[in-house]
Scaffold this motif. Structure first.
Motif, short mmCIF file in Angstrom:
data_model
loop_
_atom_site.label_atom_id
_atom_site.label_comp_id
_atom_site.label_asym_id
_atom_site.label_seq_id
_atom_site.Cartn_x
_atom_site.Cartn_y
_atom_site.Cartn_z
N MET A 208 -13.96 7.94 0.29
CA MET A 208 -13.49 7.73 -1.07
C MET A 208 -12.11 8.31 -1.37
N VAL A 209 -11.78 9.49 -0.82
CA VAL A 209 -10.50 10.11 -1.17
C VAL A 209 -9.32 9.28 -0.65
N PRO A 210 -9.31 8.83 0.62
CA PRO A 210 -8.22 7.95 1.05
C PRO A 210 -8.18 6.63 0.29
N ALA A 211 -9.36 6.11 -0.09
CA ALA A 211 -9.39 4.88 -0.87
C ALA A 211 -8.72 5.06 -2.22
N ALA A 212 -8.98 6.20 -2.87
CA ALA A 212 -8.34 6.47 -4.15
C ALA A 212 -6.83 6.65 -3.96
N ALA A 213 -6.43 7.35 -2.91
CA ALA A 213 -5.00 7.57 -2.66
C ALA A 213 -4.27 6.27 -2.35
N SER A 214 -4.97 5.32 -1.75
CA SER A 214 -4.31 4.07 -1.36
C SER A 214 -3.79 3.28 -2.54
N ARG A 215 -4.32 3.52 -3.73
CA ARG A 215 -3.86 2.79 -4.91
C ARG A 215 -2.44 3.17 -5.30
N PHE A 216 -1.96 4.29 -4.80
CA PHE A 216 -0.56 4.67 -5.05
C PHE A 216 0.40 4.00 -4.08
N TRP A 217 -0.12 3.28 -3.07
CA TRP A 217 0.73 2.69 -2.05
C TRP A 217 0.76 1.17 -2.08
N ALA A 218 -0.21 0.54 -2.71
CA ALA A 218 -0.24 -0.93 -2.72
C ALA A 218 -1.04 -1.40 -3.93
N GLN A 224 -4.01 -1.95 0.15
CA GLN A 224 -4.78 -0.74 -0.11
C GLN A 224 -5.71 -0.40 1.05
N ALA A 225 -6.34 -1.43 1.64
CA ALA A 225 -7.25 -1.18 2.76
C ALA A 225 -6.49 -0.60 3.95
N LEU A 226 -5.33 -1.16 4.26
CA LEU A 226 -4.53 -0.64 5.38
C LEU A 226 -4.06 0.78 5.10
N ALA A 227 -3.63 1.03 3.86
CA ALA A 227 -3.20 2.39 3.52
C ALA A 227 -4.36 3.37 3.60
N ALA A 228 -5.54 2.94 3.14
CA ALA A 228 -6.71 3.83 3.18
C ALA A 228 -7.11 4.15 4.62
#
Length: 286
Positions: A208-218, A224-228
């Motif tokens: 969950m934490v990388p998934a939440a952070a990915s919203r700041f990148w795409a 978002q999936a790739l960033a997560a």
């Protein structure tokens, strides 16, 4: 002798690193879907839900890794399906259904583990033990990631539509309920794939934490999936290195590394990061 000891130390670390990367590919894209659906706490609920199955397996056959994994998976899937069915029947909001089932499962798991095992075994189930990532554990993590990626390739549009407008999916008869249950089963599978090595409570953090952070990148799901995935793998690597240096279990350090990456993403991410929306910066760019 020193070389042999170094090899013995490096092997579990290499297994844990490979398993963590597999979990990143499987769990991080699912985390993005859960965040999009405002179901971020579902993963936490399922991480508690696996405990009674693992505890019952321990009570019946002892600390057999395959039995613990099978018991945890059965319990996690059962909790996921019961909560989804309750929400589908519109008897309770989905988050309330999950709360009822996962809190009950957690209490049952703690009770069973208190009767069946020493405190150390319970701590390993909750917070992990890196040495548990043996060859079968790696195979399970790889299988979970493969199953997740295949299902995303086949049903991604349905998952996204069901996440965006579940009511429309139900009224249009587009099998949104089946897709939702499949999503929950995949979440449970990925959590179980990591629970023995990184702990039931820590594996969900890597979802969950990388998934939440990915919203700041795409903005879009694919980005978002790739960033997560990248953030989860990076946090896992950093946590494992810190754990090796500190002679500590890696689960908590991996999640703390993910939290650090979340903070950096919130500052520097191009999609709504704090520094990107800073008034002075916006004025200069305008």
């Amino acid at each position: 002798m020193d070389a042999h000891a170094a090899h013995e130390h490096a092997l579990p670390l290499a297994h844990a690193a490979a398993g963590a990367v597999a979990l990143a590919f499987g769990s991080a894209p699912l985390g993005v879907l859960l965040v999009a659906r405002r179901m971020s706490l579902v993963g936490d609920g399922l991480s508690h839900g696996v405990l009674p199955g693992a505890a019952l397996a321990f009570l019946l056959v002892g600390p057999d890794p395959l039995a613990l994994t099978a018991g945890a998976l059965a319990a996690g899937v059962l909790v996921a399906l019961l909560a989804a069915l309750l929400a589908r029947a519109r008897r309770l909001p989905e988050d309330a259904g999950f709360a009822v089932f996962y809190l009950s499962a957690l209490a049952l798991g703690v009770l069973l583990m208190g009767e069946a095992a020493e405190a150390e075994e319970l701590l390993h189930l909750l917070f992990g033990h890196a040495g548990a990532f043996d060859t079968p554990g790696l195979l399970l993590a790889g299988a979970a990631a493969t199953a997740t990626l295949v299902c995303l390739a086949l049903f991604l549009r349905g998952f996204l539509a069901e996440s965006a407008d579940p009511i429309f999916m139900r009224t249009a008869g587009l099998h949104g309920g089946a897709l939702h249950m499949l999503l929950m089963v995949l979440v449970a599978l990925n959590l179980v794939a990591g629970f023995r090595a990184f702990g039931a409570l820590m594996t969900v953090g890597l979802m969950m934490v990388p998934a939440a952070a990915s919203r700041f990148w795409a903005r879009a799901y694919a980005g978002q999936a790739l960033a997560a995935i990248a953030l989860s793998a990076l946090a896992s690597g950093a946590g494992l290195l810190l754990a090796s240096a500190m002679h500590a279990e890696p689960g908590a350090l991996m999640v703390l590394s993910a939290a650090g990456l979340f903070a950096l993403s919130g500052l520097f991410g191009p999609n709504g990061g704090l520094l990107q929306s800073w008034p002075g910066r916006a004025h200069l760019e305008g």
